[in-house]
Design an enzyme around this catalytic site. Structure first.
Site, mmCIF file in Angstrom:
data_model
loop_
_atom_site.group_PDB
_atom_site.id
_atom_site.type_symbol
_atom_site.label_atom_id
_atom_site.label_comp_id
_atom_site.label_asym_id
_atom_site.label_seq_id
_atom_site.Cartn_x
_atom_site.Cartn_y
_atom_site.Cartn_z
ATOM 1 N N SER A 154 0.831 -1.206 0.000
ATOM 2 C CA SER A 154 0.000 0.000 0.000
ATOM 3 C C SER A 154 0.869 1.262 0.000
ATOM 4 O O SER A 154 1.644 1.458 -0.930
ATOM 5 C CB SER A 154 -0.952 -0.058 1.205
ATOM 6 O OG SER A 154 -2.012 0.861 1.080
ATOM 7 N N ASP A 185 -8.744 -4.750 -6.033
ATOM 8 C CA ASP A 185 -8.500 -3.549 -5.213
ATOM 9 C C ASP A 185 -9.322 -2.388 -5.780
ATOM 10 O O ASP A 185 -9.238 -2.080 -6.959
ATOM 11 C CB ASP A 185 -6.999 -3.228 -5.253
ATOM 12 C CG ASP A 185 -6.566 -2.305 -4.123
ATOM 13 O OD1 ASP A 185 -7.291 -1.320 -3.836
ATOM 14 O OD2 ASP A 185 -5.508 -2.563 -3.525
ATOM 15 N N HIS A 229 -8.270 -4.547 -1.467
ATOM 16 C CA HIS A 229 -6.997 -4.032 -0.972
ATOM 17 C C HIS A 229 -6.470 -4.883 0.182
ATOM 18 O O HIS A 229 -5.262 -5.077 0.336
ATOM 19 C CB HIS A 229 -7.179 -2.588 -0.515
ATOM 20 C CG HIS A 229 -5.896 -1.900 -0.172
ATOM 21 N ND1 HIS A 229 -4.942 -1.608 -1.115
ATOM 22 C CD2 HIS A 229 -5.380 -1.471 1.013
ATOM 23 C CE1 HIS A 229 -3.902 -1.011 -0.534
ATOM 24 N NE2 HIS A 229 -4.162 -0.923 0.758
#
Lengths: 336, 336
Positions: free
Chosen positions: B129, B282, B311
């Site tokens: 991330s 995602d 995600h």
């Protein structure tokens, strides 16, 4: 000079067990009912919309042509015209406005159609988003009465993810202390703006932003687009938005005595000829949900709108290309 | 009994023109640096995470095995351990904590790696991330120093849609009057809960909810899952979350004097051998963005994680199947 009519429903007992007293269903019609009473089309409204917002789909040369059809647009409860938190007198006003389901909406619309107009068959029920959800309800609740349905950008049952997205929208609004649990005297504008900003991530697709499609809507920049979207919500009453949001979250064509939660049975009962049209890139009514639903409907076709506009692909008149795509399917369905 | 070390940076002039005075970079290491100093791996942290949250990817038998590698985990500014709104003394505290970019973060990490450890080459930079975003920065800013990168669930540049999603998250938090423009004495819990609820729609996929995958995380129901997610954010400092969010929104490997906004040039400069791993589902770092980036990177492979966890597929240790998929790619890359 109201451009609408009011159908007085009297006291309506709701699914929630509460009574919507002296309930009003506000509606507009376009065109005339023919002698055989077989040219009626019902076109319910969507979240935050009123009948005026449906009008870009109605007109000469379009599928919904008032020269050929009698088009009835009933306003959803909570939308500020039909009975809503903002226009209902105490003690059922504001935060005490009773929860209303889409089933409740459709049962009242049925009364309008049959009692006011003596219509026993609808050539078509169609709608966008929550209007699509009402469309599915019509198909499942009155299969003998509905010849065709074309729900676009909406599902027969609100998915769990859709429910969660709405939780975020709701919580952003209610985080504003000015909301005061619904007992505000001045609008909770900070919360309304927050709601709008959360919504802006969902209502279009990733690709819409990647391609800067908001420039086509008259926004000069990304931030300009976000403020434009805030502007749309600032004119809304917070309790109204929350009332409709609740209706949306509970949306389920089988959550009623006819189907007792048997969703597949309810889908299977939709005998209307149907074209079900998600937007290919809708983030909260994704095509997968409709695809599954269509597999359980006897006469339905799954036809995604090829668009990067996400949910907004279906917003009446916003995007001419997508509007034309939907209009074309409506024309095809109406002559079939 | 701190499980971390502090690297004193002194006064750091930031991209924003502000000075992070007496700045501290908190880090942890696992394993030992070998004599040739060629077994170092850098593994930056993600949004809302601290070094402990990276640990599920580190261990005997895993790719990041402390028996073989010297693994350095630097905490991102704003995460409550490295210099943050919550731990910086006045006048740079709380709402006055200066804006810090990912470029600023990586330049300070470079000092840690070179000055503290004398490491001139990194066998690997990897992260999840915002950690992936820092990984891309390392590849572009120090191409001669980085042999391999494996960024997962993150992009080299924050997309416009991602920016808008974050606007919603931010606005939900700041709609709470208790936030007081950052000058709260007691936490704005209503806003933190709102932030968490907005986040819950984004952090996993539509299919995750469709399949009720939250039951695998120990939630008894959908609502139980949403409250669990609120719990994660209630422990965070609001200003810290906003500081990192700002860093995220500005993320762009080319927004610096080396590349002057030439994003393709910056991607082209990443000479490291790379495997770029988005999650297939995602919603805010969608695979399409990485796919485009990989086409402009000379030695990169695009390898999506086949998961419905959105995600969260990449969240270290949360989902064993996806964690194993990422670990396997890390192993493959490290021996290549």
């Amino acid at each position: 000079m109201a451009d609408y009519d009011v159908f007085e429903l009297g006291d309506v007992v709701l699914q929630s067990g509460m009574t919507l007293r002296d309930a009003k269903l506000v509606y507009t019609t376009y065109g005339s009912l023919n002698r055989r009473r077989d040219n009626a089309i019902l076109f319910p409204t969507f979240y935050g919309g009123q009948h005026m917002q449906n009008e870009p789909m109605i007109g000469a040369g379009m599928a919904l042509d008032p020269a050929a059809y009698f088009i009835i647009v009933p306003n959803m409860f909570g939308n500020g015209l039909s009975s809503s938190p903002s226009n209902t007198p105490p003690p059922y006003d504001r935060a005490r406005f009773p929860p209303v389901t889409l089933y409740d909406n459709v049962m009242c619309q049925h009364r309008l159609v049959t009692e006011q107009f003596g219509v026993e068959r609808l050539a078509l029920v169609t709608g966008f988003s929550m209007g699509a959800q009402q469309t599915f309800h019509w198909g499942a609740l009155f299969p003998d009465m509905v010849e065709r349905i074309l729900p676009w950008c909406g599902s027969a049952k609100t998915s769990r993810h859709n429910f969660v997205f709405l939780e975020g929208v709701k919580t952003a609004l209610t985080a504003d202390d000015a909301w005061r649990g619904g007992w505000y005297d001045t609008p909770p504008t900070k919360g309304l703006r927050a709601l709008a900003r959360v919504y802006s991530g969902w209502v279009v697709s990733q690709a819409f932003y990647r391609e800067q499609s908001y420039l086509q809507l008259g926004a000069a920049s990304l931030e300009d687009f976000l403020v434009m979207q805030e502007g749309r919500r600032l004119n809304s009453d917070a309790n109204n938005l929350l009332a409709m949001l609740w209706s949306w979250q509970q949306g389920d064509i089988s959550a009623n005595p006819l189907y007792n939660g048997d969703f597949e049975k309810a889908l299977g009962a939709i005998s209307a000829k149907a074209i079900v049209m998600p937007s290919q890139t809708d983030l909260y009514f994704p095509p997968e949900d409709n695809e599954w639903e269509v597999r359980h409907m006897p006469h339905a076709e799954f036809r995604p709108i090829p668009s990067i506009w996400g949910h907004m692909a279906g917003s009446p008149g916003v995007n001419p290309v997508d509007t034309a795509f939907i209009d074309s399917a409506l024309k095809e369905l109406l002559v079939s």
